[in-house]
Structures are given as structure tokens and as C-alpha cells.
Scaffold this motif. Structure first.
Motif, mmCIF file in Angstrom:
data_model
loop_
_atom_site.group_PDB
_atom_site.id
_atom_site.type_symbol
_atom_site.label_atom_id
_atom_site.label_comp_id
_atom_site.label_asym_id
_atom_site.label_seq_id
_atom_site.Cartn_x
_atom_site.Cartn_y
_atom_site.Cartn_z
ATOM 1 N N LEU A 1 0.382 -1.338 0.415
ATOM 2 C CA LEU A 1 -0.130 0.143 0.185
ATOM 3 C C LEU A 1 0.526 1.448 -0.468
ATOM 4 N N ASP A 2 0.908 2.143 -0.829
ATOM 5 C CA ASP A 2 1.228 3.683 -1.167
ATOM 6 C C ASP A 2 0.455 4.487 1.070
ATOM 7 N N ILE A 3 0.707 4.758 1.677
ATOM 8 C CA ILE A 3 0.638 4.616 2.370
ATOM 9 C C ILE A 3 -0.019 6.713 2.100
ATOM 10 N N ASP A 4 1.411 6.691 1.753
ATOM 11 C CA ASP A 4 1.346 8.507 1.898
ATOM 12 C C ASP A 4 0.444 8.980 1.107
ATOM 13 N N ALA A 5 -0.289 8.087 0.284
ATOM 14 C CA ALA A 5 -1.462 8.632 -0.771
ATOM 15 C C ALA A 5 -2.383 8.044 -0.059
ATOM 16 N N TYR A 6 -2.915 6.740 0.637
ATOM 17 C CA TYR A 6 -3.856 7.374 1.200
ATOM 18 C C TYR A 6 -4.021 7.802 2.560
ATOM 19 N N LEU A 7 -3.361 8.284 3.542
ATOM 20 C CA LEU A 7 -3.769 9.322 4.912
ATOM 21 C C LEU A 7 -3.580 10.922 3.477
ATOM 22 N N ALA A 8 -2.914 10.802 2.535
ATOM 23 C CA ALA A 8 -3.469 12.106 1.747
ATOM 24 C C ALA A 8 -5.247 12.035 1.612
ATOM 25 N N ARG A 9 -5.933 11.184 0.699
ATOM 26 C CA ARG A 9 -7.269 10.794 -0.243
ATOM 27 C C ARG A 9 -8.307 11.111 1.757
ATOM 28 N N LEU A 10 -7.783 10.891 2.639
ATOM 29 C CA LEU A 10 -8.575 10.597 3.733
ATOM 30 C C LEU A 10 -8.032 11.999 4.645
ATOM 31 N N GLY A 11 -6.211 13.006 4.035
ATOM 32 C CA GLY A 11 -6.426 14.280 4.580
ATOM 33 C C GLY A 11 -5.659 14.452 5.935
ATOM 34 N N HIS A 12 -5.439 13.247 6.584
ATOM 35 C CA HIS A 12 -4.996 12.650 7.465
ATOM 36 C C HIS A 12 -4.060 13.284 8.244
ATOM 37 N N THR A 13 -3.506 14.181 9.149
ATOM 38 C CA THR A 13 -2.876 14.752 9.615
ATOM 39 C C THR A 13 -1.772 14.326 10.455
ATOM 40 N N GLY A 14 -2.192 13.638 11.555
ATOM 41 C CA GLY A 14 -1.763 12.918 13.233
ATOM 42 C C GLY A 14 -1.246 11.477 12.307
ATOM 43 N N LYS A 15 -1.329 11.277 13.916
ATOM 44 C CA LYS A 15 0.137 10.262 14.023
ATOM 45 C C LYS A 15 -0.555 8.583 13.217
ATOM 46 N N THR A 16 -0.182 7.783 13.383
ATOM 47 C CA THR A 16 -0.357 6.498 12.946
ATOM 48 C C THR A 16 0.066 5.583 13.486
ATOM 49 N N GLU A 17 -0.217 5.174 14.859
ATOM 50 C CA GLU A 17 0.228 4.585 15.875
ATOM 51 C C GLU A 17 -0.874 3.223 15.933
ATOM 52 N N PRO A 18 -0.351 2.083 15.944
ATOM 53 C CA PRO A 18 -1.588 1.216 16.207
ATOM 54 C C PRO A 18 -2.108 0.954 17.503
ATOM 55 N N ASP A 19 -2.906 1.325 17.233
ATOM 56 C CA ASP A 19 -3.821 2.141 19.074
ATOM 57 C C ASP A 19 -4.982 2.598 18.525
ATOM 58 N N LEU A 20 -6.129 2.900 19.217
ATOM 59 C CA LEU A 20 -7.352 2.635 19.164
ATOM 60 C C LEU A 20 -7.773 4.563 19.046
ATOM 61 N N GLU A 21 -6.893 5.192 19.647
ATOM 62 C CA GLU A 21 -7.240 6.988 18.340
ATOM 63 C C GLU A 21 -6.948 6.694 17.519
ATOM 64 N N THR A 22 -5.934 5.687 17.022
ATOM 65 C CA THR A 22 -6.138 6.200 15.897
ATOM 66 C C THR A 22 -6.895 5.476 14.877
ATOM 67 N N LEU A 23 -7.306 4.139 14.952
ATOM 68 C CA LEU A 23 -8.413 3.184 14.654
ATOM 69 C C LEU A 23 -9.792 4.382 14.534
ATOM 70 N N ARG A 24 -9.832 4.757 15.105
ATOM 71 C CA ARG A 24 -11.340 5.345 15.485
ATOM 72 C C ARG A 24 -10.993 7.032 14.339
ATOM 73 N N THR A 25 -9.848 7.480 14.185
ATOM 74 C CA THR A 25 -9.412 8.422 13.360
ATOM 75 C C THR A 25 -9.468 8.131 11.902
ATOM 76 N N LEU A 26 -9.004 7.492 11.618
ATOM 77 C CA LEU A 26 -8.553 6.962 10.236
ATOM 78 C C LEU A 26 -9.912 6.426 10.214
ATOM 79 N N HIS A 27 -10.688 5.526 11.145
ATOM 80 C CA HIS A 27 -11.966 5.457 10.368
ATOM 81 C C HIS A 27 -12.933 6.150 10.009
ATOM 82 N N ARG A 28 -13.547 6.957 10.968
ATOM 83 C CA ARG A 28 -13.819 8.281 10.583
ATOM 84 C C ARG A 28 -13.629 9.158 9.565
ATOM 85 N N GLU A 29 -12.459 9.274 9.988
ATOM 86 C CA GLU A 29 -11.874 10.188 7.970
ATOM 87 C C GLU A 29 -11.821 8.713 6.493
#
Length: 276
Positions: free
Chosen positions: A8-36
Motif C-alpha cells: 500500500l502507498d500509505i502516504d497516498a491513502y493518508l492524503a486521500r483521507l486528509g489525515h495529518t495526525g499520528k499513525t500508531e496501532p492504537d485505538l485513537e488512530t483506529l477511530r480517527t482513520l475509520h471516521r476519516e
């Protein structure tokens, strides 16, 4: 890796979502990525309407949903989400569900969702159910109720012996409305290839007869089914109107964030609007 996260081109994925926060395998990241993800990538079946196959390999998903900024339906959405979560370091399992949504008979297992483990706790994730779908993960345990935006969801354990769980949403005046039922039997990518073939090609599939576009939001649920555009609010009220041929492309862009090129626009109008 089960979901080819390393490709996966993770940078392209995060850019598509407009994600600018952290990307750790924790609950905060999971919730944020799902919502975005739900906010950025709409549910749509336009390739089927255009007479095209729906490939599920990761390069095709990245080209369509990331590079061309299109949407997709459950397999496309959740396979991409699974690859991203796997790449970040989450433990991701695929599951299969029987859609209910008002059905009067038992349907086949044809919907994809995900089970994600975070700190020893299982979470039900699903970025691909459309307008009625979850905005964020919900704990995978019976009896859970959760407010997401202005909407209410619950997980009901219907059959403890068989492990059947039912995702429900609250409808004012009607109460809890079953969306789909599932067990925790793990599904592999090849299982979704079979499901996808039926859903995208069978004459009885609801997805090959008319355009279906949907988008979940914290305050409104958007649907375009055929030429009927419906905006539903949490109090149960809804605005409906027919979309004339001359407004279709504007509605796709304004309500769902989808821009088709001139050739695809003309073909969609040709196959959907008789006499256009």
C-alpha cells in the motif's frame, strides 16, 4: 501479510483521507482513520453501471479510490482499509455478514466487515456499508450501544450458541433497525472475490440495475438510488427529490465528491436515462 499492506502507498491513502495526525496501532488512530475514511470515500457502484468489472487487487483499488478519487462498495472499501490498518501494525481479520435492512427472507453472506484487535479488545469496523453504516468502530460485544455523531448504533447478540451478532441503528418511531448479522468466522481475500463476482454480475443483484451512491455523515445520510436523491436526518425526517439528467454530474460532485470525465459521464447518462 493477509491484506498486502506492505504494497500500500500509505502516504497516498493518508492524503486521500486528509489525515495529518499520528499513525500508531492504537485505538485513537483506529477511530480517527475509520471516521476519516467514511467521510472521504463514498459508497458507489458506477463501474457496474458502466459495464466494467470490479477488481479487488490492491493496485486496482489504489488506482480507483486513491489516484482517481472514486468511491467503491464494501469489498473495495474494507479491503483498502484492511491493507492500511495492516500496514500500520493492526491485527485485522475479515468477516462476512448477511444483510438484513428490511429483508423478509434470509440473504446470502455477501457483505464484508472487519474485526480489529487493539490492546486485547476486539472492535467491529466497517467503512463500506454506505449511508446507514458506522462512522467509527464499535466494541465487538453483545449489548453495546454507541452514539456516533447524531446517530445511535448497537450490537445485539442474537444467538449465543452460534455467535450471531447483529448491527443495528436506531430509527425514531420504529426503534432498533437490523442492518446485518454476522459471526466471527474468518474470511480470506479469496472469499470476497467469490462474493464480489456474484454481487457485481448476477442478474438479481441490486447493484447492476441502477446507480447506488451513499455517504454517511454525522448529521445527515445521503443516498442516490436511481434518480432519487434522499437526505435523511437523525430525527427521521428526510428530503427527497428526483435528479434530472442535466443535474446528475453536479449531484455526484456536490453530494458525493465524485467527478467523472466526459466520456464516463456520457456513458452513465446513456445507460441510466432512457432516451437521454
Amino acid at each position: 501479510m493477509t491484506w498486502n499492506g506492505e504494497e500500500l502507498d500509505i502516504d497516498a491513502y493518508l492524503a486521500r483521507l486528509g489525515h495529518t495526525g499520528k499513525t500508531e496501532p492504537d485505538l485513537e488512530t483506529l477511530r480517527t482513520l475509520h471516521r476519516e475514511h467514511v467521510a472521504a470515500i463514498p459508497f458507489e457502484n458506477l463501474d457496474m453501471m458502466l459495464g466494467r468489472p470490479v477488481p479487488l487487487d490492491l493496485p486496482a483499488l489504489q488506482d480507483k479510490l486513491l489516484r482517481r478519487r472514486r468511491g467503491g462498495y464494501c469489498y473495495e472499501q474494507n479491503l483498502l482499509f484492511a491493507a492500511a490498518l495492516e500496514r500500520i501494525g493492526f491485527d485485522v481479520a475479515g468477516l462476512g455478514a448477511r444483510v438484513r435492512a428490511g429483508a423478509t427472507s434470509t440473504r446470502a453472506v455477501s457483505h464484508m466487515l472487519l474485526k480489529v484487535e487493539v490492546d486485547g479488545e476486539a472492535w467491529h469496523c466497517d467503512t463500506g456499508f454506505g449511508a446507514d453504516g458506522l462512522l467509527e468502530p464499535i466494541p465487538l460485544q453483545g449489548g453495546v450501544e454507541m452514539q456516533q455523531g447524531e446517530w445511535r448504533f448497537s450490537l445485539h447478540e442474537e444467538d449465543a450458541d452460534d455467535g450471531v451478532m447483529v448491527l443495528r441503528t436506531w430509527r425514531p418511531g420504529d426503534g432498533w433497525f437490523d442492518l446485518y448479522a454476522y459471526t466471527q468466522e474468518r474470511r480470506l481475500p479469496v472469499d470476497y472475490v467469490v462474493m464480489n463476482h456474484y454481487t457485481s454480475t448476477h442478474p438479481r443483484s441490486s447493484f447492476i440495475r441502477r446507480p447506488v451512491l451513499q455517504k454517511a455523515g454525522s448529521e445527515v445520510r445521503r443516498r442516490l438510488v436511481g434518480d432519487l436523491l434522499t437526505l435523511t436526518r437523525p430525527d427521521g425526517t428526510a428530503d427527497e427529490r428526483s435528479v434530472p439528467v442535466g443535474e446528475l454530474m453536479d449531484v455526484l460532485d456536490r453530494e458525493f465528491g465524485i467527478e467523472l470525465d466526459a466520456e464516463d459521464s456520457a456513458e452513465l447518462i446513456r445507460v441510466h436515462y432512457a432516451g437521454a
